[in-house]
Design a protein around this motif. Structure first.
Motif, PDB file in Angstrom:
ATOM      1  N   ALA A  86       0.852  -1.198   0.000  1.00 35.59           N
ATOM      2  CA  ALA A  86       0.000   0.000   0.000  1.00 35.59           C
ATOM      3  C   ALA A  86       0.884   1.242   0.000  1.00 35.59           C
ATOM      4  N   MET A  87       1.930   1.238   0.840  1.00 30.34           N
ATOM      5  CA  MET A  87       2.801   2.421   0.908  1.00 30.34           C
ATOM      6  C   MET A  87       3.494   2.646  -0.434  1.00 30.34           C
ATOM      7  N   ASP A  88       4.000   1.564  -1.055  1.00 33.99           N
ATOM      8  CA  ASP A  88       4.716   1.711  -2.331  1.00 33.99           C
ATOM      9  C   ASP A  88       3.769   2.158  -3.438  1.00 33.99           C
ATOM     10  N   ASP A  89       2.617   1.494  -3.539  1.00 30.82           N
ATOM     11  CA  ASP A  89       1.719   1.778  -4.663  1.00 30.82           C
ATOM     12  C   ASP A  89       1.098   3.162  -4.533  1.00 30.82           C
ATOM     13  N   ALA A  90       0.786   3.579  -3.298  1.00 26.92           N
ATOM     14  CA  ALA A  90       0.206   4.913  -3.099  1.00 26.92           C
ATOM     15  C   ALA A  90       1.244   5.971  -3.472  1.00 26.92           C
ATOM     16  N   ALA A  91       2.495   5.767  -3.050  1.00 30.47           N
ATOM     17  CA  ALA A  91       3.547   6.746  -3.380  1.00 30.47           C
ATOM     18  C   ALA A  91       3.713   6.841  -4.896  1.00 30.47           C
ATOM     19  N   ALA A  92       3.723   5.690  -5.564  1.00 28.07           N
ATOM     20  CA  ALA A  92       3.905   5.695  -7.022  1.00 28.07           C
ATOM     21  C   ALA A  92       2.748   6.413  -7.722  1.00 28.07           C
ATOM     22  N   ALA A  93       1.583   6.424  -7.089  1.00 24.24           N
ATOM     23  CA  ALA A  93       0.412   7.074  -7.696  1.00 24.24           C
ATOM     24  C   ALA A  93       0.297   8.543  -7.259  1.00 24.24           C
ATOM     25  N   GLY A  94       1.276   9.034  -6.486  1.00 23.74           N
ATOM     26  CA  GLY A  94       1.265  10.458  -6.123  1.00 23.74           C
ATOM     27  C   GLY A  94       0.521  10.776  -4.833  1.00 23.74           C
ATOM     28  N   PHE A  95       0.288   9.733  -4.018  1.00 24.20           N
ATOM     29  CA  PHE A  95      -0.380   9.952  -2.730  1.00 24.20           C
ATOM     30  C   PHE A  95       0.664   9.878  -1.619  1.00 24.20           C
ATOM     31  N   ALA A  96       0.676  10.894  -0.745  1.00 22.94           N
ATOM     32  CA  ALA A  96       1.609  10.861   0.378  1.00 22.94           C
ATOM     33  C   ALA A  96       0.992  10.068   1.515  1.00 22.94           C
ATOM     34  N   ALA A 116      -2.859  10.830   0.991  1.00 16.85           N
ATOM     35  CA  ALA A 116      -3.529  11.972   0.370  1.00 16.85           C
ATOM     36  C   ALA A 116      -2.692  12.545  -0.753  1.00 16.85           C
ATOM     37  N   ARG A 117      -3.383  13.072  -1.766  1.00 12.17           N
ATOM     38  CA  ARG A 117      -2.681  13.868  -2.767  1.00 12.17           C
ATOM     39  C   ARG A 117      -2.186  15.132  -2.067  1.00 12.17           C
ATOM     40  N   PRO A 118      -1.180  15.822  -2.627  1.00 10.82           N
ATOM     41  CA  PRO A 118      -0.609  16.975  -1.912  1.00 10.82           C
ATOM     42  C   PRO A 118      -1.683  17.975  -1.497  1.00 10.82           C
ATOM     43  N   GLY A 119      -1.696  18.324  -0.217  1.00  8.91           N
ATOM     44  CA  GLY A 119      -2.647  19.324   0.298  1.00  8.91           C
ATOM     45  C   GLY A 119      -4.031  18.780   0.582  1.00  8.91           C
ATOM     46  N   ALA A 120      -4.267  17.476   0.329  1.00  8.05           N
ATOM     47  CA  ALA A 120      -5.624  16.936   0.483  1.00  8.05           C
ATOM     48  C   ALA A 120      -5.779  16.120   1.772  1.00  8.05           C
ATOM     49  N   GLU A 121      -4.878  16.298   2.720  1.00  5.82           N
ATOM     50  CA  GLU A 121      -5.023  15.602   4.005  1.00  5.82           C
ATOM     51  C   GLU A 121      -6.363  15.987   4.621  1.00  5.82           C
ATOM     52  N   CYS A 122      -6.935  15.086   5.408  1.00  4.87           N
ATOM     53  CA  CYS A 122      -8.219  15.386   6.068  1.00  4.87           C
ATOM     54  C   CYS A 122      -7.917  16.312   7.259  1.00  4.87           C
ATOM     55  N   ARG A 123      -8.326  17.571   7.125  1.00  3.10           N
ATOM     56  CA  ARG A 123      -7.983  18.546   8.168  1.00  3.10           C
ATOM     57  C   ARG A 123      -8.681  18.221   9.483  1.00  3.10           C
ATOM     58  N   HIS A 124      -9.874  17.634   9.392  1.00  2.00           N
ATOM     59  CA  HIS A 124     -10.586  17.274  10.621  1.00  2.00           C
ATOM     60  C   HIS A 124      -9.826  16.174  11.372  1.00  2.00           C
ATOM     61  N   ASN A 125      -9.484  15.107  10.679  1.00  2.00           N
ATOM     62  CA  ASN A 125      -8.803  14.009  11.369  1.00  2.00           C
ATOM     63  C   ASN A 125      -7.419  14.420  11.856  1.00  2.00           C
ATOM     64  N   LEU A 126      -6.792  15.385  11.179  1.00  2.00           N
ATOM     65  CA  LEU A 126      -5.496  15.876  11.664  1.00  2.00           C
ATOM     66  C   LEU A 126      -5.625  16.430  13.078  1.00  2.00           C
ATOM     67  N   LYS A 127      -6.796  16.969  13.420  1.00  2.29           N
ATOM     68  CA  LYS A 127      -6.982  17.503  14.778  1.00  2.29           C
ATOM     69  C   LYS A 127      -6.874  16.375  15.815  1.00  2.29           C
ATOM     70  N   TYR A 128      -7.362  15.167  15.471  1.00 10.21           N
ATOM     71  CA  TYR A 128      -7.226  14.048  16.422  1.00 10.21           C
ATOM     72  C   TYR A 128      -5.758  13.739  16.652  1.00 10.21           C
ATOM     73  N   TRP A 129      -4.999  13.671  15.552  1.00  8.36           N
ATOM     74  CA  TRP A 129      -3.605  13.222  15.691  1.00  8.36           C
ATOM     75  C   TRP A 129      -2.713  14.322  16.253  1.00  8.36           C
ATOM     76  N   LEU A 130      -3.111  15.581  16.030  1.00  5.12           N
ATOM     77  CA  LEU A 130      -2.350  16.687  16.642  1.00  5.12           C
ATOM     78  C   LEU A 130      -2.833  16.911  18.070  1.00  5.12           C
ATOM     79  N   ASP A 131      -3.908  16.206  18.432  1.00  4.40           N
ATOM     80  CA  ASP A 131      -4.447  16.227  19.790  1.00  4.40           C
ATOM     81  C   ASP A 131      -4.896  17.636  20.200  1.00  4.40           C
ATOM     82  N   THR A 132      -5.621  18.298  19.290  1.00  2.00           N
ATOM     83  CA  THR A 132      -6.211  19.606  19.620  1.00  2.00           C
ATOM     84  C   THR A 132      -7.720  19.400  19.815  1.00  2.00           C
ATOM     85  N   ASP A 133      -8.370  20.381  20.423  1.00  3.65           N
ATOM     86  CA  ASP A 133      -9.757  20.182  20.864  1.00  3.65           C
ATOM     87  C   ASP A 133     -10.755  19.987  19.714  1.00  3.65           C
TER      88      ASP A 133
END
Ligand code: SAM
Ligand code: SF4
Length: 373
Positions: free
Chosen positions: A218-228, A236-253
Motif C-alpha cells: 500500500a505504501m509503495d503503490d500509493a507513493a507511485a500514484a502520487g499519494f503521500a 492523500a494527494r498533496p494538500g488533500a489531508e483530512c484537516r478534521h482528522n489531523l486535529k485528532y492526531w495533533l491532539d487539539t480540541d
C-alpha cells in the motif's frame, strides 16, 4: 488557539457489516432519523459557545441516509452555535448504496464539500462476505456521481487483511482506487472487534507476514500514484489531508455531538452515551456526557505523543515542549532509545517520527510510550 473541529455522529445503517463496532442501529426508519436530527439540533444549541471552528465531520453510522435538507438544517445550526470558517472543511461519510447523483448534489448544496465513501473492497464475493449492501460497480458509479455533483474532495475507505485476501487481489483493488478521481484513500487493516459478527465467529485471516506485505505494498503503490502516506492508515494527494482528522492526531480540541460521540476539551476526553434512549434522556439536562476521561498530566503527554507519532511527520518536539514544558519529552527518552538505535524511530528537523520499520511494530512502540506516561 487552534480552531475547533466539530464531529457529529449519525447512528443509522441499513444493515450492520460483520466487522464494524461503530455505534449504529438498523431500524432507523425516516421518523426515527427525524427524531434524532431534532435532538441533535437541541444538543448543538445547548453546547454551542461561539468559538471558532474550521472543520465539520458527519460520521457514522451512515450519514448519507439523511436527506440533504436535514444536512442543511444541521449545518445551519452549527453556524449559529459556533463561528464556522468560510472555508471550513465539511465532510460527510457515505455508503455507496445510499446515494444518487441527485442526492449527492443536494449534500453539496447543503454545504458539504468533502465526501468519504466506504468502498472496502472491489471483489463482489468479498463485499458480500463482509455484509456490505453494495457491489463494486455501485462504488465505482458513486465516485463518478460525486464528481458530477461537484465534490472536488473525495475519500475512499478500503480494508486489507480480509478473510481469504491475497496480495494480488489487494494490489489490484488499491491500484484501481488510486486511479479514481479521489484525492484521499484510507487503507485500514481489518481488526476483529468484540460484539460484532466477526468477533462472535472469527473468520480465518491471512497471517501476520502476509498482512505486513499488504501494508508495504500500500505504501509503495500509493507513493507511485502520487499519494503521500501522512498517517498510519491514510494517504492523500498533496494538500488533500483530512484537516478534521489531523486535529485528532495533533491532539487539539474537538466537539463531539450525537450518540456515542467523543470530544476533547482542554485535555479531558468526554463521551456521549452509546444508546439512543440514553442520549434522548439527556435532552432534559443539556446532554451531559456519560463518561469523562481526565488523564493525569503524564498520561496526557503519552497520549499526545502516541497520537503525534501516528503521523508520518511525527511529533514536533518544540511544539510538544511548548505544550508540556521544557524537557517534558525527556521522560520518554529511555523507552524510545532502543527503537532509535534499531532504526524504528528517527529524529529529523526538530521532529521525532516512526520509520517504516517502526510502523510495522507501531503497537509495541505505543505500548512502550504509554508505559512511560
Ligand atoms: C463509519 S464507517 C464509513 C461510512 C459508511 N458507514 C460505510 O461503511 O460505507 C468508517 C470506516 O471504518 C472502517 N472500519 C470499520 N470497522 C473496521 C474494522 N473492524 N477494521 C478495519 N476497518 C474498519 C471501514 O473502512 C469504514 O468505511
Ligand atoms: S461499516 Fe459503515 S455501513 Fe457498515 S456497519 Fe459500520 S458504519 Fe454501518
Amino acid at each position: 488557539m487552534t480552531p475547533l473541529g466539530l464531529y457529529l455522529h449519525i447512528p443509522f445503517c441499513e444493515i450492520k457489516c460483520g466487522y464494524c463496532d461503530f455505534y449504529s442501529v438498523t431500524n432507523g426508519r425516516g421518523d426515527a432519523r427525524a427524531e434524532y436530527v431534532a435532538a441533535l439540533l437541541e444538543e448543538i444549541r445547548a453546547k454551542g459557545d461561539g468559538r471558532p471552528a474550521d472543520t465539520v465531520f458527519l460520521g457514522g453510522g451512515t450519514p448519507s441516509l439523511l436527506d440533504p435538507a436535514q444536512v442543511a438544517v444541521i449545518l445551519n445550526a452549527l453556524r449559529a452555535a459556533w463561528v464556522l470558517a468560510p472555508d471550513a472543511e465539511i465532510t460527510l461519510e457515505a455508503n455507496p448504496e445510499t446515494v444518487t447523483e441527485e442526492k449527492l448534489r443536494g449534500f453539496r448544496e447543503a454545504g458539504a464539500n468533502r465526501i468519504s465513501f466506504g468502498v472496502q473492497s472491489l471483489d463482489d464475493a468479498q463485499l458480500k462476505a463482509l455484509g456490505r449492501i453494495h457491489s463494486a460497480d455501485r462504488a465505482r458509479r458513486a465516485i463518478e456521481e460525486a464528481r458530477r455533483a461537484g465534490f472536488a474532495r473525495i475519500n475512499a475507505d478500503l480494508i486489507f487483511g480480509l478473510p481469504g485476501h491475497t496480495l494480488d487481489r489487494w494490489r489490484r483493488d488499491l491500484g484501481e482506487v488510486l486511479a479514481w478521481p479521489v484525492d484521499h484513500v484510507s487503507a485500514y487493516e481489518l481488526s476483529i472487534e468484540d460484539d460484532t459478527a466477526f468477533g462472535r465467529r472469527p473468520p480465518t485471516l491471512p497471517g501476520e507476514e502476509a498482512v505486513a506485505t499488504m501494508w508495504e505494498a500500500a505504501m509503495d503503490d500509493a507513493a507511485a500514484a502520487g499519494f503521500a502516506h501522512y498517517e498510519v492508515s491514510n494517504y492523500a494527494r498533496p494538500g488533500a489531508e483530512c484537516r478534521h482528522n489531523l486535529k485528532y492526531w495533533l491532539d487539539t480540541d474537538w466537539v463531539g455531538l450525537g450518540a456515542s460521540a467523543w470530544g476533547l476539551a482542554a485535555g479531558v476526553r468526554y463521551g456521549n452515551p452509546r444508546s439512543l434512549a440514553k442520549y434522548y434522556a439527556g435532552r432534559m439536562t443539556g446532554f451531559p456526557p456519560e463518561k469523562t476521561d481526565e488523564l493525569p498530566r503524564d498520561g496526557q503527554m503519552a497520549e499526545t505523543l502516541v497520537l503525534n507519532l501516528r503521523l508520518r511527520a511525527g511529533c514536533e518536539t518544540a511544539g510538544f515542549e511548548a505544550r508540556y514544558g521544557p524537557g517534558s519529552l525527556n521522560r520518554f527518552a529511555p523507552v524510545l532509545a532502543p527503537h532509535e538505535e534499531a532504526g524504528r524511530v528517527e529524529r529529523h528537523a526538530g521532529r521525532l517520527a516512526l520509520t517504516r520499520a517502526g510502523l510495522m511494530v507501531a503497537n509495541s512502540i505505543w505500548g512502550d510510550v504509554y508505559s512511560a506516561g
